[in-house]
Design an enzyme around this catalytic site. Structure first.
Site, PDB file in Angstrom:
ATOM      1  N   GLY A   1      44.150  58.451  50.929  1.00  0.00           N
ATOM      2  CA  GLY A   1      44.405  57.388  50.676  1.00  0.00           C
ATOM      3  C   GLY A   1      43.898  57.000  49.200  1.00  0.00           C
ATOM      4  O   GLY A   1      43.770  55.834  48.881  1.00  0.00           O
TER       5      GLY A   1
ATOM      6  N   ALA B   1      48.273  59.677  57.114  1.00  0.00           N
ATOM      7  CA  ALA B   1      47.017  59.955  57.695  1.00  0.00           C
ATOM      8  C   ALA B   1      46.752  59.349  59.086  1.00  0.00           C
ATOM      9  O   ALA B   1      45.675  60.074  59.772  1.00  0.00           O
ATOM     10  CB  ALA B   1      45.841  59.455  56.533  1.00  0.00           C
TER      11      ALA B   1
ATOM     12  N   CYS C   1      22.113  30.983  43.796  1.00  0.00           N
ATOM     13  CA  CYS C   1      21.306  31.942  44.445  1.00  0.00           C
ATOM     14  C   CYS C   1      19.811  31.250  44.945  1.00  0.00           C
ATOM     15  O   CYS C   1      19.235  30.358  44.156  1.00  0.00           O
ATOM     16  CB  CYS C   1      20.763  33.109  43.240  1.00  0.00           C
ATOM     17  SG  CYS C   1      19.244  34.165  44.140  1.00  0.00           S
TER      18      CYS C   1
ATOM     19  N   CYS D   1      23.582  37.958  43.658  1.00  0.00           N
ATOM     20  CA  CYS D   1      23.341  37.080  42.553  1.00  0.00           C
ATOM     21  C   CYS D   1      23.908  37.653  41.558  1.00  0.00           C
ATOM     22  O   CYS D   1      23.947  38.715  41.071  1.00  0.00           O
ATOM     23  CB  CYS D   1      21.859  36.924  42.404  1.00  0.00           C
ATOM     24  SG  CYS D   1      21.111  35.946  41.291  1.00  0.00           S
TER      25      CYS D   1
ATOM     26  N   HIS E   1      31.926  51.146  45.605  1.00  0.00           N
ATOM     27  CA  HIS E   1      32.363  50.072  44.861  1.00  0.00           C
ATOM     28  C   HIS E   1      31.926  48.857  45.298  1.00  0.00           C
ATOM     29  O   HIS E   1      32.607  47.615  45.129  1.00  0.00           O
ATOM     30  CB  HIS E   1      33.951  49.978  44.835  1.00  0.00           C
ATOM     31  CG  HIS E   1      34.547  51.266  43.795  1.00  0.00           C
ATOM     32  ND1 HIS E   1      35.794  51.407  43.796  1.00  0.00           N
ATOM     33  CD2 HIS E   1      33.853  51.876  42.970  1.00  0.00           C
ATOM     34  CE1 HIS E   1      36.171  52.508  42.828  1.00  0.00           C
ATOM     35  NE2 HIS E   1      35.101  52.883  42.621  1.00  0.00           N
TER      36      HIS E   1
ATOM     37  N   ASP F   1      36.080  46.791  51.836  1.00  0.00           N
ATOM     38  CA  ASP F   1      36.690  46.021  53.134  1.00  0.00           C
ATOM     39  C   ASP F   1      35.763  46.207  54.570  1.00  0.00           C
ATOM     40  O   ASP F   1      35.860  45.453  55.355  1.00  0.00           O
ATOM     41  CB  ASP F   1      37.985  46.453  53.535  1.00  0.00           C
ATOM     42  CG  ASP F   1      38.355  47.913  53.584  1.00  0.00           C
ATOM     43  OD1 ASP F   1      37.431  48.538  54.316  1.00  0.00           O
ATOM     44  OD2 ASP F   1      39.324  48.468  53.252  1.00  0.00           O
TER      45      ASP F   1
ATOM     46  N   ASN G   1      36.391  51.798  48.949  1.00  0.00           N
ATOM     47  CA  ASN G   1      36.920  50.607  49.272  1.00  0.00           C
ATOM     48  C   ASN G   1      35.872  49.418  49.741  1.00  0.00           C
ATOM     49  O   ASN G   1      34.632  50.004  49.929  1.00  0.00           O
ATOM     50  CB  ASN G   1      37.554  50.939  50.895  1.00  0.00           C
ATOM     51  CG  ASN G   1      38.880  51.789  50.922  1.00  0.00           C
ATOM     52  OD1 ASN G   1      39.445  51.841  49.713  1.00  0.00           O
ATOM     53  ND2 ASN G   1      39.291  52.218  51.839  1.00  0.00           N
TER      54      ASN G   1
END
Length: 258
Positions: free
Chosen positions: A188, A235, A148, A120, A112, A97, A95
């Site tokens: 998940g 979960a 940048c 940049c 990720h 987030d 995730n």
């Protein structure tokens, strides 16, 4: 393979979690794959995720990931995130987030990237800065400059796109955590995206008990063969129950608001 409600015991001193979009879905972020996933319901979202479309796709990237980051910041961590944090367990997450960190988890390998940071566009530049998630398709809408400040290239959300390699440091950390785990818990995620899909087999090969928690487990026999226990439940009910059992606290917690 044994099914049923498994609960960690004192022999599981090193618990490691691998989480995917399912643990954040109740915040309103949704999952990505499947008939109700974002790729199906909003195909323009998937189109924006292809690295080959940069830099033309930057407005879509800012709109999509800025909105997701804003939703995560508004709703905050789920009971699942909070239970994992209270267990003090390291987390490997697909995730972007930041909800594990918001819940209090101290060791989080983000495979990720993070939608809470801007980087940049130039691969040679190492500029990175936190952003303020907003609503809009320009970086200024999210509190960061369009170019940048170090090299002048465009800025982008710090998320891994299709055809981009995973960041080396978090991936190496994830492999180490899988190898050291005594209990490896997958929550998940579809367990089909590599290299994350190889982490549970790696943990099992190094002696860990492996557990899948999924309200609708995948039917593939090959995936089920990876796990010692499959818990086909929510979960957000299972993990707080684990935490209360292991930490010997009461049956309810004011820290689980929804």
């Amino acid at each position: 393979m044994r099914s049923g409600r498994f609960v960690p015991g004192p022999e599981h001193q090193e618990i490691v979690f691998l989480t995917g979009s399912g643990i954040s879905a109740r915040t309103g972020l949704g999952t990505f794959r499947g008939p109700e996933g974002l790729w199906t319901l909003a195909p323009e979202t998937e189109q924006a995720m292809h690295a080959e479309l940069l830099p033309e796709s930057l407005p879509q990237l800012w709109s999509v990931w800025g909105r997701m980051a804003a939703i995560a910041a508004e709703h905050g961590p789920t009971p699942g995130h909070r239970a994992i944090a209270r267990l003090g367990a390291p987390v490997i997450t697909q995730n972007i987030d930041g909800l594990h960190q918001a819940a209090g988890s101290e060791v989080v390998a983000e495979l990720h990237g993070s939608a809470l940071f801007a980087v940049c566009l130039s691969p040679e530049c190492r500029w990175r800065a936190p952003l303020d998630p907003g609503d809009g398709d320009h970086p200024e809408d999210h509190g960061v400059p369009a170019t940048c400040p170090e090299c002048g290239a465009p800025t982008r959300p710090d998320v891994v796109l299709f055809d981009e390699t995973l960041p080396e440091a978090p991936l190496a950390q994830a492999v180490r955590l899988a190898q050291q785990a005594e209990l490896f818990v997958v929550v998940g995620t579809s367990s089909t995206v590599f290299p994350a899909a190889q982490l549970a087999p790696t943990a099992r090969a190094h002696g860990a008990t492996t557990v899948l928690i999924d309200i609708a487990p995948p039917p593939e026999t090959s995936l089920r063969a990876v796990f010692d226990h499959i818990i086909a439940e929510d979960a957000h009910e299972v993990l707080p129950d684990w935490e209360r059992t292991l930490n010997q606290v009461g049956s309810t917690s004011f820290l689980d608001p929804f």
